[in-house]
Design a protein around this motif. Structure first.
Motif, PDB file in Angstrom:
ATOM      1  N   THR A  82       3.384  25.848   4.539  1.00 52.44           N
ATOM      2  CA  THR A  82       3.804  25.216   5.787  1.00 52.44           C
ATOM      3  C   THR A  82       3.812  23.693   5.736  1.00 52.44           C
ATOM      4  O   THR A  82       4.159  23.042   6.727  1.00 52.44           O
ATOM      5  N   GLY A  83       3.467  23.119   4.587  1.00 52.16           N
ATOM      6  CA  GLY A  83       3.664  21.688   4.394  1.00 52.16           C
ATOM      7  C   GLY A  83       5.134  21.308   4.428  1.00 52.16           C
ATOM      8  O   GLY A  83       5.474  20.127   4.531  1.00 52.16           O
ATOM      9  N   ILE A  84       6.036  22.305   4.352  1.00 49.62           N
ATOM     10  CA  ILE A  84       7.475  22.030   4.471  1.00 49.62           C
ATOM     11  C   ILE A  84       7.907  21.982   5.937  1.00 49.62           C
ATOM     12  O   ILE A  84       9.085  21.802   6.225  1.00 49.62           O
ATOM     13  N   PHE A  85       6.944  22.128   6.840  1.00 53.48           N
ATOM     14  CA  PHE A  85       7.236  22.074   8.275  1.00 53.48           C
ATOM     15  C   PHE A  85       6.428  20.963   8.947  1.00 53.48           C
ATOM     16  O   PHE A  85       5.820  21.160  10.001  1.00 53.48           O
ATOM     17  N   CYS A  86       6.421  19.785   8.330  1.00 51.96           N
ATOM     18  CA  CYS A  86       5.707  18.637   8.898  1.00 51.96           C
ATOM     19  C   CYS A  86       6.626  17.864   9.842  1.00 51.96           C
ATOM     20  O   CYS A  86       7.625  17.288   9.406  1.00 51.96           O
ATOM     21  N   LYS A  87       6.265  17.854  11.115  1.00 53.59           N
ATOM     22  CA  LYS A  87       7.049  17.112  12.098  1.00 53.59           C
ATOM     23  C   LYS A  87       6.923  15.612  11.870  1.00 53.59           C
ATOM     24  O   LYS A  87       7.832  14.842  12.182  1.00 53.59           O
ATOM     25  N   ASN A  88       5.758  15.216  11.376  1.00 53.17           N
ATOM     26  CA  ASN A  88       5.518  13.811  11.060  1.00 53.17           C
ATOM     27  C   ASN A  88       4.456  13.750   9.971  1.00 53.17           C
ATOM     28  O   ASN A  88       3.960  14.786   9.521  1.00 53.17           O
ATOM     29  N   LEU A  89       4.113  12.556   9.545  1.00 54.06           N
ATOM     30  CA  LEU A  89       3.129  12.393   8.483  1.00 54.06           C
ATOM     31  C   LEU A  89       1.720  12.618   9.033  1.00 54.06           C
ATOM     32  O   LEU A  89       1.423  12.252  10.168  1.00 54.06           O
ATOM     33  N   PRO A  90       0.822  13.222   8.258  1.00 60.12           N
ATOM     34  CA  PRO A  90      -0.532  13.516   8.742  1.00 60.12           C
ATOM     35  C   PRO A  90      -1.293  12.256   9.129  1.00 60.12           C
ATOM     36  O   PRO A  90      -1.238  11.236   8.439  1.00 60.12           O
ATOM     37  N   ASP A  91      -2.024  12.347  10.238  1.00 56.23           N
ATOM     38  CA  ASP A  91      -2.773  11.181  10.697  1.00 56.23           C
ATOM     39  C   ASP A  91      -3.892  10.790   9.735  1.00 56.23           C
ATOM     40  O   ASP A  91      -4.234   9.610   9.623  1.00 56.23           O
ATOM     41  N   VAL A  92      -4.447  11.769   8.999  1.00 56.81           N
ATOM     42  CA  VAL A  92      -5.506  11.416   8.046  1.00 56.81           C
ATOM     43  C   VAL A  92      -4.953  10.581   6.889  1.00 56.81           C
ATOM     44  O   VAL A  92      -5.672   9.770   6.302  1.00 56.81           O
ATOM     45  N   VAL A  93      -3.680  10.775   6.567  1.00 59.97           N
ATOM     46  CA  VAL A  93      -3.034   9.972   5.521  1.00 59.97           C
ATOM     47  C   VAL A  93      -2.811   8.553   6.031  1.00 59.97           C
ATOM     48  O   VAL A  93      -3.069   7.570   5.335  1.00 59.97           O
ATOM     49  N   ARG A  94      -2.355   8.461   7.266  1.00 60.49           N
ATOM     50  CA  ARG A  94      -2.128   7.142   7.871  1.00 60.49           C
ATOM     51  C   ARG A  94      -3.440   6.360   7.994  1.00 60.49           C
ATOM     52  O   ARG A  94      -3.510   5.162   7.692  1.00 60.49           O
ATOM     53  N   ASP A  95      -4.494   7.047   8.417  1.00 58.32           N
ATOM     54  CA  ASP A  95      -5.794   6.382   8.561  1.00 58.32           C
ATOM     55  C   ASP A  95      -6.346   5.926   7.212  1.00 58.32           C
ATOM     56  O   ASP A  95      -6.976   4.872   7.112  1.00 58.32           O
ATOM     57  N   LYS A  96      -6.105   6.723   6.172  1.00 64.38           N
ATOM     58  CA  LYS A  96      -6.542   6.309   4.838  1.00 64.38           C
ATOM     59  C   LYS A  96      -5.807   5.045   4.400  1.00 64.38           C
ATOM     60  O   LYS A  96      -6.403   4.132   3.818  1.00 64.38           O
ATOM     61  N   ALA A  97      -4.512   5.000   4.707  1.00 62.62           N
ATOM     62  CA  ALA A  97      -3.730   3.806   4.366  1.00 62.62           C
ATOM     63  C   ALA A  97      -4.291   2.576   5.080  1.00 62.62           C
ATOM     64  O   ALA A  97      -4.372   1.488   4.493  1.00 62.62           O
ATOM     65  N   ARG A  98      -4.697   2.769   6.333  1.00 62.62           N
ATOM     66  CA  ARG A  98      -5.310   1.652   7.064  1.00 62.62           C
ATOM     67  C   ARG A  98      -6.586   1.179   6.369  1.00 62.62           C
ATOM     68  O   ARG A  98      -6.840  -0.029   6.265  1.00 62.62           O
ATOM     69  N   ARG A  99      -7.398   2.128   5.900  1.00 60.45           N
ATOM     70  CA  ARG A  99      -8.633   1.739   5.210  1.00 60.45           C
ATOM     71  C   ARG A  99      -8.328   1.034   3.894  1.00 60.45           C
ATOM     72  O   ARG A  99      -9.163   0.280   3.383  1.00 60.45           O
ATOM     73  N   MET A 100      -7.136   1.263   3.364  1.00 60.79           N
ATOM     74  CA  MET A 100      -6.714   0.592   2.140  1.00 60.79           C
ATOM     75  C   MET A 100      -6.082  -0.766   2.430  1.00 60.79           C
ATOM     76  O   MET A 100      -5.672  -1.471   1.506  1.00 60.79           O
ATOM     77  N   GLY A 101      -5.985  -1.101   3.724  1.00 58.36           N
ATOM     78  CA  GLY A 101      -5.455  -2.409   4.101  1.00 58.36           C
ATOM     79  C   GLY A 101      -4.031  -2.414   4.594  1.00 58.36           C
ATOM     80  O   GLY A 101      -3.434  -3.487   4.780  1.00 58.36           O
TER      81      GLY A 101
END
Length: 350
Positions: free
Chosen positions: A176-195
């Motif tokens: 069901t990863g082929i049914f992502c309406k948008n990018l996961p918030d945990v990925v976005r938050d990790k990017a924020r922690r990376m700057g």
């Protein structure tokens, strides 16, 4: 149309607790049962010590006793075909088929009706294993994992095997990863922690939304998966998006988020309905379920509704993949799987 959608847990979901020693194999089964799931999906190479030699009669006896203890049944066995065991060559076709048959046999001995194989498994290896799969009554399912999709030229090659051979022992396991309406918030938050900057995140999120609105250009079949994946990315606007992100400056968080965004995709859930006769199991991939039981990336209600309309009779197996983005701040796979199972239960029973 009548359906019989059951819930399962892939023990892959508990990998962090397993590797940290919080859970052993039985502990994973115990936690699975606590969620209300009735099925269990196993990665034997991950969670059975001294695989495959250790899978003897005693192990099988203990395995079934433990399943009975927790009122569970096998749903899917996840196999991996290793091409490169030697420094100087790849395995020959006959060696690859022998390995596939080994896994089919193990799946059968452990009571699994379905074996998952990866998209990297050559078609001639699958075809060369079909008679043995029929003999052992184990159905082989190729995983349809992002960026791959059903109703595509990639899937057509596998459909050709099914139609040409008339087999009832080969089909698909959608993820069901082929049914992502948008990018996961945990990925976005990790990017924020990376700057990552909010401007950079918005460029990537807008690009993903645009791809979804226009419709993803689907990946083509190619044994060279790296080549196929890069062609897929470029066809879906990667160059333009990366140029826009780079224009913001050298920011590792922005660049990581941009590159990572192409590991997610959107397909129309109608694809499930169109191919339901060939779907033997489902990886119900998820990344983060909130306290209100909403998964903010994967379209759980839409996917479950499609399965209902199609009359699906099989398992939806929780596969937690958000932990890899939380290891710097802490992972709680047990709670995430519990929430996901509840989210699926609500969607199924709604």
């Amino acid at each position: 149309m009548s359906y019989d959608i059951k819930r399962s847990v892939s023990l892959y979901s508990y990998q962090d607790e397993y590797y940290d020693g919080v859970l052993d194999l039985e502990g994973c089964l115990r936690e699975t049962a606590k969620t209300g799931a009735t099925g269990v999906e196993l990665l034997a190479e991950q969670m059975i010590k001294r695989f495959p030699e250790s899978i003897d009669d005693k192990f099988c006896e203990n395995w079934f006793e433990t399943l009975k203890k927790y009122n569970l049944e096998p749903s899917c066995y996840d196999a991996f075909l290793e091409f490169v065991l030697y420094k100087n060559r790849r395995l020959s076709l006959s060696e690859q088929i022998k390995m596939m048959k080994r896994d089919i046999d193990i799946a059968s001995r452990l009571g699994f009706p379905v074996l998952r194989t990866l998209v990297s498994t050559p078609m001639d290896v699958i075809e060369g294993s079909l008679d043995f799969a029929a003999e052992k009554n184990v159905k082989i399912g190729v995983e349809v994992h992002a960026p791959f999709s059903l109703n595509s030229s990639w899937a057509d090659g596998y459909m050709d095997i099914i139609r040409r051979t008339g087999t009832k022992h080969f089909g698909f396991i959608p993820d069901t990863g082929i049914f992502c309406k948008n990018l996961p918030d945990v990925v976005r938050d990790k990017a924020r922690r990376m700057g990552a900057t909010e401007e950079g995140l918005k460029i990537v999120d807008d690009a993903y939304a645009n791809r979804r609105e226009k419709g993803f250009v689907k990946i083509k079949y190619d044994l060279d998966l790296g080549k196929a994946n890069m062609e897929y990315r470029m066809a879906n606007g990667m160059a333009e998006m990366m140029d826009a992100v780079k224009a913001l400056g050298d920011n590792p968080g922005n660049m990581w988020y941009a590159g990572n965004s192409f590991t997610y995709s959107w397909s129309d859930p109608q694809d499930l309905i169109d191919n339901i006769d060939y779907i033997y199991h489902t990886h119900s991939k998820f990344y983060n379920v909130h306290e209100d039981y909403v998964e903010t990336a994967v379209a759980i209600p839409e996917v479950v509704e499609a399965f209902k309309k199609a009359g699906y009779k099989g398992y939806l197996s929780s596969e937690y993949e958000g932990g890899e983005h939380l290891r710097d701040i802490g992972v709680d796979s047990i709670e995430q799987v519990r929430r996901h199972q509840e989210a699926m239960r609500r969607a199924i029973e709604d």
